[in-house]
Enzyme design. Structure first.
Site, PDB file in Angstrom:
ATOM      1  N   HIS A 454      34.295  61.811  40.474  1.00 57.74           N
ATOM      2  CA  HIS A 454      35.320  61.060  39.746  1.00 57.74           C
ATOM      3  C   HIS A 454      35.052  59.558  39.824  1.00 57.74           C
ATOM      4  CE1 HIS A 454      39.218  58.965  39.408  1.00 57.74           C
ATOM      5  NE2 HIS A 454      39.374  59.789  38.382  1.00 57.74           N
ATOM      6  N   CYS A 832      40.034  30.615  16.130  1.00 54.23           N
ATOM      7  CA  CYS A 832      39.643  30.132  17.449  1.00 54.23           C
ATOM      8  C   CYS A 832      40.639  30.551  18.529  1.00 54.23           C
ATOM      9  CB  CYS A 832      39.460  28.626  17.449  1.00 54.23           C
ATOM     10  SG  CYS A 832      40.959  27.737  17.044  1.00 54.23           S
TER      11      CYS A 832
END
Ligand code: ADP
Ligand code: MG
Ligand code: MG
Length: 876
Positions: A454, A832
């Protein structure tokens, strides 16, 4: 009538949306003639319907499920609950995008006291029969009834201790039978009813549990991290069982066609004999390497290698497969395009092109831009690494360099991380409950578990460093300490992990930045640049950031925040004098001190950009952000300005605003204090002229950006100042330099009146941070307090400040473009805000026709790749 249920023979690999990834691939494998235990898939639409109906499986779906049980019984020749030939099935979840470890599978469903007796006698293998039964009770209780796994684990541990054995496989049929009845007692104690015996009732319970698990907290976190919409739902696969736990000629394994950590070609995986399901992954016993399977199961192995080749060619990608061998016979249980580290992704994509399986465009499209992050993060300094001596070694399960303080629980990892600490999570083994802790850690170290444990799988998915299975560690989780190489380590001690070699080091090893321009990464990025339509710029305020961004492929600066320059040594004083001035003359005096500093900053930026465009935004934040806060600083300022401390304090308190985000900031500052705009214009133009003089072949054309415009008249007012000042500078220098004046579109009114604004602007740049906060009407500094509640209640699926809200904010952007372009065909348009580096937002920007995106330096490669992928998708 909607069809909600499909036999594996009715589906195919293209039906992921309906059948989920696992179901579609089980169907596809069936179609291409691979050995797949047969079954049926209940569609994702049934899951959606289940939620629409208030978490109920309606009669129509129920009837179809019953019909398909009969079909499956016919296909397999077995029957649910039958005392001659009972049908046992697995119930497996499977969403459109794979969500590993998110929802648990139930195996051996269909067993009860009578059936288990039947199969025990008929198989002459009671150990197997009881092993299946105890596993079923355990998984069903855990998944369906949410009785914690740990109670059952405790019972198993007790049983092993009582029998004096250490491994599950050493337990006898009688032990397992005894365990099964203990489990049932545990179930009754916790739930209050008897464990269900009717297979159909068991099945319905399991199907509901899978649907329910779509909405568990782990799944919700994973989805948010991985951009998976809640609306997709999960499918349910009901599949007849193949048994890997019938003895030593049986087993179960997982394998990849290429190494998921490095991308190296060749079979890679693990196999465990006499085992079932997730035993390999759970790390209960140490599995053998897939190559060793060849000796034990020559025929199944030969067949498996053949299957791997078939699957890789078929999917034209690295496959991650799960399989079981029952009495020497191979059964395929799953295949999917394997998760991989960023490094491996790059290598595999290039190799597939070289092997003629993929075109460069497909190779670029295969890579998840979000993974690039890890490639850009620091690696260990090779010299320091060479000099260091490892104190231990585990498996290099997920590459990367991690260094931090030891913590022992996922909760601690989260807590320490939130305090700003870098931590390494050290566990015996990890489980899905540990996800948030794993995310908070720099790296993960486990004592148990292999390359497909896992911890390893999840860490690779997250792009996080992981060393797994270091058996040399003597762990004492309870007292938060462990011993390695004769030394005792405690919470808070610093260690370093090398996720490539698996080496563990005592203390911190210095790190250096990774190189993005060479090797496979460089090749992929070169292709990306070839395919993308939009430009990618960066948000950078310093020459150092600008240089970094250039190395990472930025084609200019899309946003230079000039205010960041005022905080530097020797500058903030002058700036404060400017703020605390009472007359224009006083202010100009202070600005005169700042001008040469600002000019030299801009010169350095132009130098760093070597002729690529630079957009400079004029002063934006509210002035109170700059004022002194300590008595000493206030006194210093008072002396400088020949004022009293009380005068300065008055000025400071007059700058206080109730809602500074909507206060005296942006172009409003230039409207009140035009001399600031004048000074900034002079600095920009003078810097440009100077650098141009030094580098005549560079294309230097300043882009001056006016922030926070809401009305064209504001823009005109400031622009007039800029133009007058700039023209005078250019004229007196005898220069012929050109410049542009544009504006941020970050106030909804600017988007709504973009036609008026476009007539007066050379460019637009979407400031989507402000545009998002102004459109939603909540402040980005405060939203954190309630956004979690919004996620929990499914009002929001993602943070609108991270992932662009295309429906609302996006509509404003589109409107601004549609209004602006016809008025000014030369208008160039960029973005931006933070969204400029978010892949799904970049895709949207491409779709609405932006010229460029601009993002922080480390996200530039992500944006380049996302822009290329958008352009490729667009072409199709
Ligand atoms: P996950 O999505 O977490 O990988 P799966 O549904 O693939 O969960 O199931 C986990 C494991 O259970 C598989 O890898 C396989 O070993 C086992 N399994 C599932 N279905 C069957 C089946 N029909 N026969 C045998 N084993 C099965
Ligand atoms: Mg699982
Ligand atoms: Mg699986």
């Amino acid at each position: 009538m909607t069809k909600y249920v499909y036999l594996f023979t009715e589906g195919n690999g293209n039906m992921r949306e309906l059948l989920g990834g696992k179901g579609a691939n089980l169907a596809e494998m069936t179609n291409i003639g691979l050995p797949v235990p047969q079954g049926f898939t209940i569609s994702t639409e049934a899951c959606t319907k289940y939620y629409e109906d208030g978490r109920q499986i309606n009669d129509e779906i129920m009837a179809q499920v019953m019909e398909y049980i009969v079909k499956l019984e016919e296909i397999t020749g077995k029957k649910f609950g039958d005392l001659e030939n009972p049908l046992l099935v697995s119930v497996r979840s499977g969403a459109r995008a794979s969500m590993p470890g998110m929802m648990d599978t139930i195996l051996n469903l269909g067993l009860n006291e009578q059936v288990v007796d039947v199969i025990a006698t008929k198989s002459n293998n009671p150990r197997w029969a009881w092993d299946c039964y105890r596993r079923f009770i355990q998984m069903y209780s855990d998944v369906v009834m949410e009785v914690g796994k740990k109670y059952f684990e405790e019972l198993i541990d007790k049983m092993k201790a009582a029998r004096g054995v250490t491994q599950d496989v050493e337990l006898t049929a009688d032990d397992l039978k005894e365990l099964a009845s203990q489990f049932k007692a545990e179930y009754k104690a916790k739930i209050g009813t008897d464990f269900p015996t009717d297979p159909k009732e068991q099945l319905i319970g399991a199907i509901k549990a899978v649907f329910r698990s779509w909405d568990n907290p782990r799944a919700n976190v994973y989805r948010r991290d991985n951009d998976i919409p809640y609306s997709w739902g999960t499918a349910v696969n009901v599949q007849s069982m193949a048994f890997g736990n019938m003895g030593d000629d049986c087993g179960t394994g997982v394998a990849f066609t290429r190494d998921p950590a490095t991308g190296e070609k060749g079979l890679f995986g693990e196999f465990l004999t006499n085992a079932q399901g997730e035993d390999v992954v759970a790390g209960v016993r140490t599995p053998m390497k897939i190559a060793e399977m060849e000796q034990k199961f020559p025929e199944a192995f030969a067949q498996f290698t053949q299957v791997c080749e078939t699957l890789e060619k078929h999917y034209r990608d690295m496959q991650d497969m799960e399989f079981t061998v029952e009495h020497g016979k191979l059964y395929m249980l799953q295949t999917r395009n394997g998760k991989r580290t960023a490094q491996a992704a790059m290598k595999i994509a290039c190799d597939l092109v070289d092997e003629g399986m993929r075109t460069p465009e497909e190779a670029v499209a295969m890579i998840d831009p979000r993974n690039l992050d890890t490639l850009l993060h620091p690696q260990f300094d090779p010299a320091a690494l060479k000099a260091a001596e490892a104190i231990g070694k585990g498996l290099g399960a997920s590459p990367g360099a991690a260094c931090g303080k030891i913590v022992f629980t996922a909760e601690d990892a989260v807590e320490w991380h939130n305090r700003g600490e870098k931590v390494i999570l050290v566990r015996l083994e990890t489980s899905p409950e540990d996800i948030s802790g794993m995310k908070s850690a720099e790296g993960i170290l486990t004592v148990r578990g292999g390359m497909t444990s896992h911890a390893a799988v999840v860490a690779r998915g997250m792009g996080e460093c992981c060393v797994s299975g270091c058996g040399e560690i003597a762990m004492d989780e309870e007292h938060k300490r462990f011993t390695l190489a004769g030394k005792e380590f405690h919470e808070g001690d610093i260690i370093s992990l090398d996720g490539s070699t698996g080496n563990i080091y005592d203390g911190a090893i210095p790190q250096v930045d990774a190189d993005p321009n060479n090797g496979y990464f460089g090749r992929i990025m070169a292709w990306a640049d070839e395919f993308k339509r939009m430009g990618v710029r960066t948000n950078a305020d310093t020459p150092a950031d600008a240089k970094k961004a250039r190395e990472l492929g930025a084609q200019g600066i899309g946003l230079c925040r000039t205010e960041h320059m005022f905080f530097g040594e020797g500058r903030i004083d002058a700036f404060r004098e400017m703020i605390c001035s009472e007359t224009v003359e006083e202010r100009e005096e202070a600005l005169d001190i700042i001008l040469p500093m600002q000019q030299s900053d801009f010169e350095a930026l132009y130098e760093a950009l070597e002729g690529y465009p630079v957009t400079i935004r004029f002063l934006d934040p509210p002035l109170h952000e700059f004022v002194p806060t300590t008595e000493i600083e206030i006194e210093k300022l008072a002396n400088k300005k020949h004022k009293t401390v009380a005068d300065i304090k008055n000025i400071i308190s007059s700058l206080h605003e109730f809602n500074p985000m909507m206060g005296h900031r942006g172009c409003r500052l230039s409207v009140t204090y035009p001399e600031i705009a004048k000074m900034q214009t002079k600095a920009v133009i003078r810097a440009a002229i100077n650098v141009k003089a030094k580098h005549p072949d560079w294309n230097i054309e300043p882009e001056i950006m006016i922030p926070l415009v809401g009305d064209v008249k504001e823009l005109k007012f400031v622009k007039d100042i800029v133009v007058a000042t700039a023209d005078e500078e250019i004229k007196s220098a005898g220069s012929d330099i050109k410049y542009e004046v544009g504006t941020m579109i970050e106030i909804p009114r600017a988007a709504l009146t973009a036609d008026e604004i476009a007539a007066n602007a050379d460019f637009f740049c979407f400031g989507t941070n402000d545009l998002t906060q102004m459109t939603f009407g909540f402040s980005r500094d405060d939203a954190g307090k309630f956004l979690d509640a919004y996620y929990d209640k499914k009002i929001f699926e993602a943070d609108p400040f991270a992932k662009l809200d295309q429906t609302g904010v996006g509509k404003l952007m589109k409107m601004a473009i549609d209004l602006g372009k016809p008025v000014n065909p030369n208008l160039h348009i960029g973005i931006c805000g933070e969204h400029g580096g978010d892949p799904s937002s970049v895709e949207f920007c491409d779709a609405i026709g932006l010229d460029y995106v601009s993002c922080s330096p480390f996200r530039v490669p992500i944006a380049r790749l996302a822009a290329a992928q958008a352009a490729i998708a667009h072409k199709k």
